[in-house]
Every structure is written in C-alpha cells, then in structure tokens.
Design an enzyme around this catalytic site. Structure first.
Site, PDB file in Angstrom:
ATOM      1  N   HIS A   1       0.841  -1.219   0.000  1.00 38.24           N
ATOM      2  CA  HIS A   1       0.000   0.000   0.000  1.00 38.24           C
ATOM      3  C   HIS A   1       0.870   1.261   0.000  1.00 38.24           C
ATOM      4  CE1 HIS A   1      -3.133  -2.902   1.298  1.00 38.24           C
ATOM      5  NE2 HIS A   1      -2.167  -3.343   2.072  1.00 38.24           N
TER       6      HIS A   1
ATOM      7  N   SER B   1      15.430  20.826 -16.531  1.00 37.40           N
ATOM      8  CA  SER B   1      14.263  21.613 -16.921  1.00 37.40           C
ATOM      9  C   SER B   1      14.732  22.846 -17.670  1.00 37.40           C
ATOM     10  CB  SER B   1      13.487  22.022 -15.667  1.00 37.40           C
ATOM     11  OG  SER B   1      12.695  23.166 -15.933  1.00 37.40           O
TER      12      SER B   1
ATOM     13  N   LYS C   1      16.385  21.296 -11.470  1.00 34.38           N
ATOM     14  CA  LYS C   1      15.655  20.039 -11.709  1.00 34.38           C
ATOM     15  C   LYS C   1      16.537  18.931 -12.282  1.00 34.38           C
ATOM     16  CE  LYS C   1      11.868  19.136 -11.300  1.00 34.38           C
ATOM     17  NZ  LYS C   1      10.674  19.446 -12.098  1.00 34.38           N
TER      18      LYS C   1
ATOM     19  N   GLU D   1       9.738   8.041 -17.009  1.00 34.48           N
ATOM     20  CA  GLU D   1       8.418   8.548 -17.417  1.00 34.48           C
ATOM     21  C   GLU D   1       8.093   8.166 -18.855  1.00 34.48           C
ATOM     22  OE1 GLU D   1       7.858  12.759 -15.490  1.00 34.48           O
ATOM     23  OE2 GLU D   1       9.957  12.386 -15.927  1.00 34.48           O
TER      24      GLU D   1
END
Ligand code: ARG
Length: 459
Positions: free
Chosen positions: A157, A278, A284, A291
């Site tokens: 979980h 970024s 970043k 992804e």
C-alpha cells in the site's frame, strides 16, 4: 503505371479515393526481404512440382535476386505506385525477366503469401526482443549483486512494511521479465507454422512439397487447414499482448524509479545521460527515462485492444480487414525495441543512495519480528500481534519509537517477552531471519540470483 495483380475482370483502374485506403505498401514495405525469400522458395517448390521448367525457375530465381538488389538500393516505398509489397516484387520481377515472371504466382495467393511473410518477420522480431529483454534481466541482476547488503523498507500500500535487501527489490522486477521471455518464446513457436501452400483459402492444386518449404524458410510445421492458415493471426495477437505485458512490467519498474528518485525518497539517483534538466528550473533533475517508458506502455496496451478489435467478428476465410494486422505488431515491436535498451542503460547506471535508504527506515519496520519473537516463545500469533500493537500505541503516546521501549514496558503488554526481545528489532536480523527460498536472508538472495541465472539460460 501500377501493376495491380487482380486487374483482368475490371474495366477501369481503382477510384482515386480508394487508392490510399487500399494501399498497405507504406506499412508492409519492411516485409520485402521476407517476400523475396519466400518467393524464391516458392519458385523452387514449383520447379520440384514440375510446374516450372528448370530454365523458368532459374530465370525467376535470378530475377528475384535482382529485385532484392533494386529494393536494397531504394530508401523506402515513397513514390512507388504499387498497392503492397507483394505487388512491388512481382512488378519488378516481370520488368526484369519478362512474362515468365507471371508464372511465379502459380498456386499461390497474396493471402497465404502475406501470412507467410509476416510470420517470417515475426520470428526474427521476437528473437530480437528476447535478446533485449534478457539484457535488461542481466542488468537488474548485476545491479542486485552490488546491493545485497543495503536494506530498504519493502512496501505494501506504499506504506513501509518490512525490511528487505535492495537486491531483493531489484530482483522482484527481473522475474516478471523472465516470464515475458518465456511468453515471447511461446509466441515464436506459434509463429513457426507455415501457411504457404494454402492458396487464397482452399489450398494448392500443384504438388508442392510444403515440408521442404517449411524447412527452407525456418518453419517447424505446416498449417493443417488452409482456411485457418490464411486467417489465423493468433500469434500476432499474442505478440502484441506479450509486448504489452512486458510494457506493463517496465512501466512498474519505471514507476519505482520515479518515486524512489524523488527528493522525498531519494533512494536512487538516475544516472547522467538518463535524467534530464528543466528548461525553466535550473535545479531540476527529471527521471525522464522512467516517465517515457511508463508512457510508452500506454500505446503497447492500446495495440492489444486494436488488434483484437480487428479480429473480432471476422467471418470465415480471408478478409481484407486483416491488412490492419501489421501496424499494431510493428508498432509494439518498434516501441519495445526503443524502450528496452533505454531501461537497460538506466538500470546499469542507477545509483543506490544507501544512506537515504537506511535513513528512511521507520523504527517500527520490524514490529512483525517482535510479534514473531513472542510466537517463538509459545504465544499464539493473534495474541502476540495484539500485544505488539499495544506497544506501538505506548510508544506513540509517549513520543518515542518502538525501539526505545524497555523490556519492562514490553512485559507490561505481554509477560512472555524475553530479555533479548529488542534484538529482533534490528533490520539486519529481520532480513536474515527470512531464510526460506524466496526470502530475504543473504543466503536466500544468493540462491535467488543463481535461480535467476538458471531461468535466464532456460528461457
Ligand atoms: N496487402 C494485403 C495484406 O496486407 C495482402 C493480401 C491481400 N489479399 C487480397 N486478396 N487482396 O493483408
């Protein structure tokens, strides 16, 4: 001028609006080598059957070799007038050898021809994917070997559950890929059934030796029913499903990497070359590899639905809908062929940040071990679970951790706690106590690594 293979009974050419719908050449172009190879084998088969004279067969064979040279020199199908790759090959053959080229298609239809070409392509594609999947399994195993003693929380979980070696987590992402390898192997086996010799739907009236054709073209069996042979795309559906499931497995690993590389977890650092910055925020470091892999799984899953929808409801025999079978398969194979090496590289370059992994472990991570300590002293598990729950409450109420409690406090919850109770709260002790096959102990993980290497050899 186009060279339609079916023009005799028609007066005019194809309607302009029909041409782009009818044309599959831009998709099936990549089957040209298989089409030429299959055609050369078919010509030899016709010769052995006495349909072509040795001279005719030699002319066709030499012509097809020249067709291959011409196609090799072309950058692609753009500008070619033909409707599909079979038409291109036959048109060029006839241009090169003259009317004898028209004898090649004797006893054959594009229906058994395309089914054969596509399977030949499928066998090669699956072999390539299997190598790429195996390389990723190897990379995960190699990374796991360097992380057998770092201990992280395992999650259920997405809540901290129990301690495990980092290697155990890495290997948990390798086993699904081993199953994928086996599944791809089964798809390749199913691919190896030769449709050629089935004609359009009712078989071939000439005495062509199908077993010899099969052996020559790398098939292990010949199809047993000509109607089924020209319409069966089960292997293709299974290939896109196998690719989708592999995509799902890669996506789950990718999700781990996204979560674990966040500032909040910081368990891993995506290697240079696989993370990106970024354009706006200079600080970043984005896990783009993960992804993108996760995103690509979406199209792999979509291809399964598309393929099954094409097949659903087809009436008996060959139907032109089947021309839609290739795009999904090509796309799934192409997608995995891009995704797998990127993920393999990312895993190889992945840095495990051991301080963060160790620092993240909650003190209560070994609460289960404390309950098991009571079990070893004869207490029923339900009772011991309850007692440790009470200890968690006592610790929480006094702003402390489970590991801060004294033995006397423990005994206030249950008299059976031993003097050595606190020792079981050490993550390393917990990990080593799970020594069964498939468990977390150092020796069990070593056995697991060997089993994985063995499974990889077998697959
Ligand atoms: N281009 C077709 C395909 O990809 C080849 C078979 C066409 N057969 C036919 N009877 N029109 O499936």
């Amino acid at each position: 001028m186009s060279h339609a293979l079916w023009g005799g009974r028609f007066e005019g050419g194809l309607a302009a609006e029909m041409v782009p719908l009818n044309r599959s050449l831009d998709v099936d172009w990549r089957l040209w080598r298989h089409d030429v190879r299959g055609s050369r084998a078919w010509a030899r088969g016709l010769e052995r059957a006495g349909v072509l004279s040795p001279d005719e067969a030699a002319a066709i064979d030499g012509g097809l070799a020249q067709v291959a040279e011409r196609l090799e020199a072309l950058p692609g199908p753009a500008g070619l007038p033909d409707e599909d790759i079979h038409t291109v090959v036959e048109r060029l053959l006839t241009e090169i050898v003259g009317s004898v080229g028209g004898k090649l298609h004797t006893g054959r239809s594009r229906n058994d021809q395309v089914a054969t070409d596509f399977r030949m392509w499928g066998m090669e594609a699956v072999a390539g994917l299997r190598e790429q999947v195996a390389a990723l399994v190897d990379a995960l195993a190699a990374k796991a070997r360097t992380e057998t003693d770092a201990i992280m929380p395992a999650y259920t979980h997405l809540q901290q559950a129990q301690p495990v070696p980092v290697a155990h987590w890495l290997l948990s992402r390798a086993w699904p890929l081993v199953r994928d390898l086996k599944q791809f192997g089964a798809v390749a086996d199913e691919c190896r059934v030769l449709p050629l010799g089935s004609g359009a739907v009712a078989g071939c009236p000439f005495d062509v030796d199908r077993d010899a054709l099969a052996a020559e073209l790398g098939f292990s069996h010949v199809s047993e029913n000509s109607i089924d042979a020209v319409s069966d795309r089960d292997w293709a559906a299974k290939l896109v499903f196998a690719a989708a499931l592999t995509g799902v497995h890669l996506s789950q690993l990718a999700e781990d990497l996204v979560v674990f590389s966040s500032a909040e977890f910081g368990f891993v650092r995506i290697g240079g070359g696989f993370a990106t910055g970024s354009s706006l925020m200079p600080q970043k470091r984005n896990p783009d590899v993960a992804e993108l892999v996760r995103g690509k799984a979406g199209r792999l899953v979509g291809n399964v639905a598309g393929m099954l929808a094409v097949l659903k409801g087809l009436p008996t025999g060959y139907n032109r809908d089947l021309q839609e079978d290739k795009e999904a398969v090509f796309d799934s194979v192409d997608t995995l062929a891009v995704v797998l090496p990127a993920m393999t590289g990312a895993v190889a370059k992945l840095e495990v940040v051991r301080e963060r992994v160790a620092g993240a472990r909650q003190a209560g991570l070994c609460a289960t071990d404390l309950a098991e300590h009571l079990v070893r002293r004869g207490v029923p598990f339900r009772e011991s679970h309850h007692a440790v729950g009470a200890l968690v409450r006592i610790a929480e109420a006094s702003g402390r951790e489970l590991t801060d409690l004294t033995v006397d406090e423990m005994r206030s919850a249950h008299p059976a706690f031993g003097d050595d109770a606190a020792a079981v709260l050490a993550p390393a002790a917990s990990v080593e106590s799970r020594a069964l096959r498939g468990g977390t102990a150092t020796a069990a993980v070593e056995v697991q690594l060997q089993a994985l290497a063995e499974a990889l050899r077998e697959a």
